[in-house]
Design a protein around this motif. Structure first.
Motif, mmCIF file in Angstrom:
data_model
loop_
_atom_site.group_PDB
_atom_site.id
_atom_site.type_symbol
_atom_site.label_atom_id
_atom_site.label_comp_id
_atom_site.label_asym_id
_atom_site.label_seq_id
_atom_site.Cartn_x
_atom_site.Cartn_y
_atom_site.Cartn_z
ATOM 1 N N ARG A 102 0.846 -1.198 0.000
ATOM 2 C CA ARG A 102 0.000 0.000 0.000
ATOM 3 C C ARG A 102 0.879 1.245 0.000
ATOM 4 O O ARG A 102 1.834 1.328 0.778
ATOM 5 N N PRO A 103 0.554 2.237 -0.827
ATOM 6 C CA PRO A 103 1.437 3.396 -0.986
ATOM 7 C C PRO A 103 1.396 4.394 0.166
ATOM 8 O O PRO A 103 2.299 5.214 0.302
ATOM 9 N N GLN A 104 0.366 4.354 0.980
ATOM 10 C CA GLN A 104 0.220 5.292 2.084
ATOM 11 C C GLN A 104 0.031 4.535 3.395
ATOM 12 O O GLN A 104 -0.436 3.387 3.400
ATOM 13 N N PRO A 105 0.372 5.150 4.524
ATOM 14 C CA PRO A 105 0.186 4.477 5.818
ATOM 15 C C PRO A 105 -1.278 4.164 6.092
ATOM 16 O O PRO A 105 -2.184 4.902 5.680
ATOM 17 N N ASP A 106 -1.516 3.063 6.785
ATOM 18 C CA ASP A 106 -2.866 2.731 7.235
ATOM 19 C C ASP A 106 -3.284 3.642 8.382
ATOM 20 O O ASP A 106 -4.473 3.955 8.539
ATOM 21 N N ALA A 107 -2.321 4.036 9.193
ATOM 22 C CA ALA A 107 -2.597 4.893 10.347
ATOM 23 C C ALA A 107 -1.324 5.631 10.724
ATOM 24 O O ALA A 107 -0.215 5.189 10.415
ATOM 25 N N VAL A 108 -1.493 6.753 11.384
ATOM 26 C CA VAL A 108 -0.368 7.553 11.875
ATOM 27 C C VAL A 108 -0.575 7.786 13.366
ATOM 28 O O VAL A 108 -1.651 8.233 13.790
ATOM 29 N N LEU A 109 0.439 7.451 14.153
ATOM 30 C CA LEU A 109 0.375 7.631 15.600
ATOM 31 C C LEU A 109 1.148 8.883 15.976
ATOM 32 O O LEU A 109 2.334 9.002 15.668
ATOM 33 N N GLU A 110 0.465 9.821 16.634
ATOM 34 C CA GLU A 110 1.096 11.091 16.998
ATOM 35 C C GLU A 110 0.945 11.341 18.490
ATOM 36 O O GLU A 110 -0.006 10.895 19.118
ATOM 37 N N GLY A 111 1.891 12.070 19.040
ATOM 38 C CA GLY A 111 1.860 12.377 20.460
ATOM 39 C C GLY A 111 3.210 12.798 20.990
ATOM 40 O O GLY A 111 3.306 13.623 21.898
ATOM 41 N N HIS A 112 4.283 12.244 20.429
ATOM 42 C CA HIS A 112 5.613 12.638 20.873
ATOM 43 C C HIS A 112 5.902 14.086 20.463
ATOM 44 O O HIS A 112 5.504 14.539 19.385
ATOM 45 N N ALA A 113 6.652 14.779 21.319
ATOM 46 C CA ALA A 113 7.012 16.168 21.056
ATOM 47 C C ALA A 113 8.454 16.319 20.606
ATOM 48 O O ALA A 113 8.976 17.430 20.547
ATOM 49 N N GLY A 114 9.111 15.205 20.282
ATOM 50 C CA GLY A 114 10.491 15.230 19.826
ATOM 51 C C GLY A 114 10.750 14.039 18.934
ATOM 52 O O GLY A 114 9.881 13.179 18.733
ATOM 53 N N PRO A 115 11.944 13.954 18.359
ATOM 54 C CA PRO A 115 12.282 12.834 17.482
ATOM 55 C C PRO A 115 12.088 11.487 18.171
ATOM 56 O O PRO A 115 12.423 11.316 19.343
ATOM 57 N N ILE A 116 11.558 10.526 17.416
ATOM 58 C CA ILE A 116 11.480 9.141 17.877
ATOM 59 C C ILE A 116 12.709 8.427 17.350
ATOM 60 O O ILE A 116 13.025 8.513 16.160
ATOM 61 N N VAL A 117 13.425 7.709 18.225
ATOM 62 C CA VAL A 117 14.699 7.102 17.818
ATOM 63 C C VAL A 117 14.725 5.588 17.964
ATOM 64 O O VAL A 117 15.690 4.951 17.535
ATOM 65 N N ALA A 118 13.700 4.992 18.564
ATOM 66 C CA ALA A 118 13.693 3.540 18.718
ATOM 67 C C ALA A 118 12.266 3.034 18.850
ATOM 68 O O ALA A 118 11.393 3.726 19.394
ATOM 69 N N LEU A 119 12.035 1.829 18.330
ATOM 70 C CA LEU A 119 10.754 1.138 18.437
ATOM 71 C C LEU A 119 10.992 -0.276 18.974
ATOM 72 O O LEU A 119 12.043 -0.867 18.748
ATOM 73 N N ALA A 120 9.991 -0.810 19.641
ATOM 74 C CA ALA A 120 10.017 -2.202 20.075
ATOM 75 C C ALA A 120 8.608 -2.768 19.960
ATOM 76 O O ALA A 120 7.628 -2.074 20.261
ATOM 77 N N VAL A 121 8.507 -4.011 19.508
ATOM 78 C CA VAL A 121 7.216 -4.676 19.330
ATOM 79 C C VAL A 121 7.032 -5.700 20.444
ATOM 80 O O VAL A 121 7.943 -6.482 20.750
#
Length: 429
Positions: A102-121
């Motif tokens: 799919r060419p576009q995101p299914d959803a966008v999660l917003e809330g952080h007020a600065g750069p996000i540098v790491a993710l964990a599932v």
């Protein structure tokens, strides 16, 4: 002209599940490869770059299958969410959730007020955790997008990882602390170590492994008690990966090498040496011995972590040292930490930061073709030897608040003067 951890070192490589590949490098990014993830079946790699794009690669064909363009700034973290779902997160503070094809995101999660540098599932893939330079960790529901904020760090949060049972979460930050969060009630235990922390991973037996700015790995048991340490090099560790069996640790550093450590014996087995540019990201394939790395030259490479051998032509066509003509120049030595993100000439391919060609006399945030922070566009600063020296005397966060540039200072007035003298000579058109 920026560096620290982070933010950002290494060159990614790929492993094929079929016949031996003809090529070892995946080339498609226009900037340093900041993040790498490998799918659970080992068939696909997802990479994120300072060029604001993420790329989904097929390992069998060694080709890009999809370019994901959404973020307005560097893509600092990527993750596979199970099935055909993926996540990308960036310096723009947003997380995009994608479905393959799919060419576009299914959803966008917003809330952080600065750069996000790491993710964990989470182990059950129901939740996503994000670490941000806004000094918080957020825990997101992947079913409805709801989030919880975990607060406590006093400086940038640089890494996050779920415990194997999914009941707790570990975060590390530039404030020297490891926080072990109990997700049932949101409380945490805090362990203070001896150096700023840039990365964290957790072994299948629950042991916590941290990577620090002093070039050391420090291990803690699941309760946060010290369990050992290993010195892996003289430069900061900025990325970590564990083999699936939890035995091998890959520790990437801004010095351009990756240390392979036996976690059980606490011993440094070997060091993988690439082109000498910072290595920003590392990941193991499910075979437990093939390592993929992504670095400052925008390429993806692969290695045999157990032998230390590059797979294929990893080291062919590596870029020449841009500072070689300035050997012995003290100012060039000071500038070397900036090479990963800035070029001295506008004839070179743009890196994470704007080119410094014609720097002195230029108004801040005025270079055409580069996406600057909105905060910088309102500032009335002209770059001169004096303003550049002040930038590194007080730090970017003080001199240019709102900048995307990682925090760093040059304490010596002599070093600052050598740097500005060098820039005057090397960047004049």
């Amino acid at each position: 002209m920026h560096f620290r951890l982070l933010s950002a070192a290494l060159l990614l490589a790929l492993s094929s599940l079929g016949p031996p590949p003809a090529r070892a490098q995946l080339m498609g990014h226009g900037g340093p490869v900041r993040a790498i993830a490998v799918s659970t079946d080992g068939k696909t790699v997802l990479s994120g770059s300072f060029d604001t794009a993420a790329i989904r690669w097929s390992l069998s064909s060694e080709a890009a299958e999809q370019v994901l363009r959404f973020h307005s700034d560097a893509v600092n973290a990527v993750a596979f969410l199970g099935g055909a779902r993926m996540a990308t997160a960036g310096a723009d503070g947003r997380i995009a959730l994608w479905t393959e094809g799919r060419p576009q995101p299914d959803a966008v999660l917003e809330g952080h007020a600065g750069p996000i540098v790491a993710l964990a599932v989470a182990p059950d893939a129901s939740r996503l955790a994000s670490a941000s330079w806004d000094r918080t960790v957020r825990l997101w529901s992947l079913s409805d997008g709801g989030s919880r904020v975990l607060e406590g760090h006093s400086q940038n949060v640089n890494g996050v990882a779920f415990a194997p049972d999914g009941k707790s979460l570990v975060s590390v930050g530039y404030d020297l602390t490891v926080r072990i969060w109990r997700l049932a009630d949101g409380t945490s235990d805090t362990v203070t170590l001896r150096a700023p922390l840039n990365a964290v991973t957790i072994a299948p037996d629950g042991e916590i492994v941290t990577g620090a700015a002093d070039g050391k790995l420090r291990m803690l048991d699941a309760d946060g008690k010290p369990a050992g340490e290993v010195a892996v090099g003289p430069t900061p560790v900025v990325a970590l990966a564990l083999s699936g069996d939890g035995i091998l640790i890959a520790a990437a550093g801004i010095g351009g090498t990756v240390a392979i450590v036996d976690r059980k014996t606490r011993s440094l087995l070997r060091t993988l040496v690439g082109p000498g540019l910072p290595v920003w990201s590392v990941a193991f394939l499910p075979d437990g011995e093939t390592l993929v790395t992504g670095g400052a030259d925008g390429k993806i490479r692969r290695w045999n972590a157990r032998t230390g051998d590059p797979i294929g032509s990893n080291l062919l066509g590596t870029p020449a040292d841009p500072l070689a003509p300035y050997a012995g120049d003290h100012g060039a030595d000071v500038f070397r930490a900036c090479v990963a993100c800035h070029t001295l000439s506008d004839k070179e391919v743009q890196r994470a930061g704007p080119t410094l060609a014609g720097l002195f006399g230029r108004k801040i945030a005025s270079l055409p073709g580069y996406r600057f922070s909105d905060a910088l566009k309102t500032m009335d600063i002209v770059w001169t030897p004096e303003t550049v020296a002040k930038l590194f005397e007080v730090g970017p966060n003080v001199f240019t608040p709102g900048t995307k540039m990682p925090e760093q200072r040059i304490g010596s007035a002599e070093d600052r003067r050598a740097l500005t003298d060098f820039l005057g000579r090397a960047t004049s058109r």
